[in-house]
Design an enzyme around this catalytic site. Structure first.
Site, PDB file in Angstrom:
ATOM      1  N   ASP A 181       0.823  -1.210   0.000  1.00  0.00           N
ATOM      2  CA  ASP A 181       0.000   0.000   0.000  1.00  0.00           C
ATOM      3  C   ASP A 181       0.855   1.258   0.000  1.00  0.00           C
ATOM      4  O   ASP A 181       0.475   2.274  -0.585  1.00  0.00           O
ATOM      5  CB  ASP A 181      -0.923  -0.004   1.221  1.00  0.00           C
ATOM      6  N   ARG A 226      -5.600  18.877  23.301  1.00  0.00           N
ATOM      7  CA  ARG A 226      -4.288  18.595  23.878  1.00  0.00           C
ATOM      8  C   ARG A 226      -4.097  17.088  23.795  1.00  0.00           C
ATOM      9  O   ARG A 226      -4.834  16.315  24.399  1.00  0.00           O
ATOM     10  CB  ARG A 226      -4.182  19.085  25.322  1.00  0.00           C
ATOM     11  N   ASP A 238      -1.213  13.804  21.898  1.00  0.00           N
ATOM     12  CA  ASP A 238       0.048  13.514  21.212  1.00  0.00           C
ATOM     13  C   ASP A 238      -0.008  13.920  19.747  1.00  0.00           C
ATOM     14  O   ASP A 238       1.032  14.037  19.095  1.00  0.00           O
ATOM     15  CB  ASP A 238       0.376  12.017  21.303  1.00  0.00           C
ATOM     16  N   LEU A 266      -7.171   3.922  12.244  1.00  0.00           N
ATOM     17  CA  LEU A 266      -7.729   2.709  12.837  1.00  0.00           C
ATOM     18  C   LEU A 266      -6.933   2.316  14.082  1.00  0.00           C
ATOM     19  O   LEU A 266      -7.499   1.942  15.112  1.00  0.00           O
ATOM     20  CB  LEU A 266      -7.717   1.577  11.812  1.00  0.00           C
ATOM     21  N   SER A 267      -5.596   2.409  14.000  1.00  0.00           N
ATOM     22  CA  SER A 267      -4.749   2.080  15.143  1.00  0.00           C
ATOM     23  C   SER A 267      -5.009   3.019  16.323  1.00  0.00           C
ATOM     24  O   SER A 267      -4.841   2.628  17.482  1.00  0.00           O
ATOM     25  CB  SER A 267      -3.270   2.161  14.751  1.00  0.00           C
ATOM     26  N   ALA A 280      -3.996   9.736  21.570  1.00  0.00           N
ATOM     27  CA  ALA A 280      -3.770   9.788  23.021  1.00  0.00           C
ATOM     28  C   ALA A 280      -4.174  11.141  23.603  1.00  0.00           C
ATOM     29  O   ALA A 280      -3.340  11.869  24.145  1.00  0.00           O
ATOM     30  CB  ALA A 280      -2.314   9.466  23.345  1.00  0.00           C
TER      31      ALA A 280
END
Length: 308
Positions: free
Chosen positions: A89, A191, A193, A208-209, A228
């Site tokens: 991909d 706020r 990551d 998706l992850s 996160a």
């Protein structure tokens, strides 16, 4: 709509042996083990079918000129009727967004691991491609993202993305603060990551992850997924693709923006990253009867152990 409906074409019985695509470009995952042998097999196959084979310039530089000609992307766009992509991909992402402005359709032969958009297994290309080269295939159009980075009112970086636009924090163990607007309307300060804006194609990738939903390719939307987040109520949201998403960097150490995880640019506080639907779409050709749901079942291992 962000893509044309899936359509099927077929040659008449009288013209069943006539090639629909005679001038074919070949793009390879040239740094992978066994790539030269795989590409050489595809070149011989295409010659046996009566095709003229153009090798993409970077591919030729790494494996040698196996075909009839070597061309860069604009040359392929001007001369070739079809592009075969042998790889994963990532290989398709790299060449797909470059060829999209030329309207050249692409077929993916999977030499990678997942293969959500390179859907023909390498060991089956010889039995699958003859019909497709003669026009017996399904065609699908995928939406692309036009992304830009604005600084002091000037666009300092612009590109097309097929999967996603990601704003990440730097290497320091601290979050980045981002202000998000949609069509000029304030949405929230995030706020986290980082933040992902993904197309339906990219909904099966990084988004998706990070906990985002799957979007069917026919949905005219993007998915916005925080990475996160500090506030757990900041959840993924599906947004319409006919507007503009703007992400302003409020604070953060050495943040950066990534586009399909293949190109990136460093960011400064006050920079704005804009995402809107590109005027171009990606044309993907699939074997007749191809199904998005079949792809999800195979790649995500749904129903494993269940007897059909």
């Amino acid at each position: 709509m962000n893509r044309a409906p899936l359509s099927s074409t077929a040659e008449t019985a009288a013209g069943a042996d006539a090639l629909r695509y005679r001038r074919v470009a070949l793009v390879g995952k040239y740094h992978a083990s066994g790539s030269r042998d795989a590409l050489e097999r595809v070149v011989h196959f295409l010659h046996d079918q009566g095709c003229e084979v153009t090798l993409e310039r970077d591919t030729a530089q790494h494996i040698g000129a196996l075909g009839d000609a070597v061309r860069d992307v604009p040359g392929i766009g001007a001369h070739c009727e079809l592009a075969l992509v042998v790889g994963g991909d990532g290989t398709m992402l790299g060449i797909g967004r470059q060829l999209a402005p030329f309207g050249v359709p692409l077929i993916g032969i999977n030499q990678g691991r997942l293969g959500f958009i390179t859907d023909i297994p390498l060991d089956r290309f010889a039995e699958t491609l003859p019909a497709m080269l003669r026009g017996n295939h399904d065609e699908e159009r995928r939406a692309l993202m036009q992304a830009g980075v604005w600084r002091d009112g000037h666009c300092v970086f612009e590109t097309i993305a097929m999967n996603d636009v990601v704003v990440n924090r730097g290497g320091a163990p601290s979050m980045v603060e981002l202000r998000v607007e949609v069509d000029g309307h304030f949405v929230a300060n995030q706020r986290a990551d980082g933040l992902i804006i993904a197309s339906p194609t990219g909904s099966t990738a990084y988004a998706l992850s990070a906990g985002g939903p799957l979007l069917h390719p026919s949905i005219a939307g993007w998915v916005m997924v925080p990475i996160a987040p500090h506030t757990l109520s900041n959840r993924p949201i599906v947004l319409p693709s006919d507007g503009e998403i703007a992400i302003e960097v409020v604070a953060g150490r050495d943040p950066s923006a990534h586009f399909d995880m293949q190109t990136f640019t460093s960011l400064l506080p006050g920079d704005r990253i804009t995402v809107r639907r590109s005027a171009h779409t990606l044309r993907l050709l699939h074997p007749v009867g191809w199904s998005y749901f079949d792809t999800l079942r195979r790649k995500l291992h749904w129903n494993e152990g269940v007897v059909a």
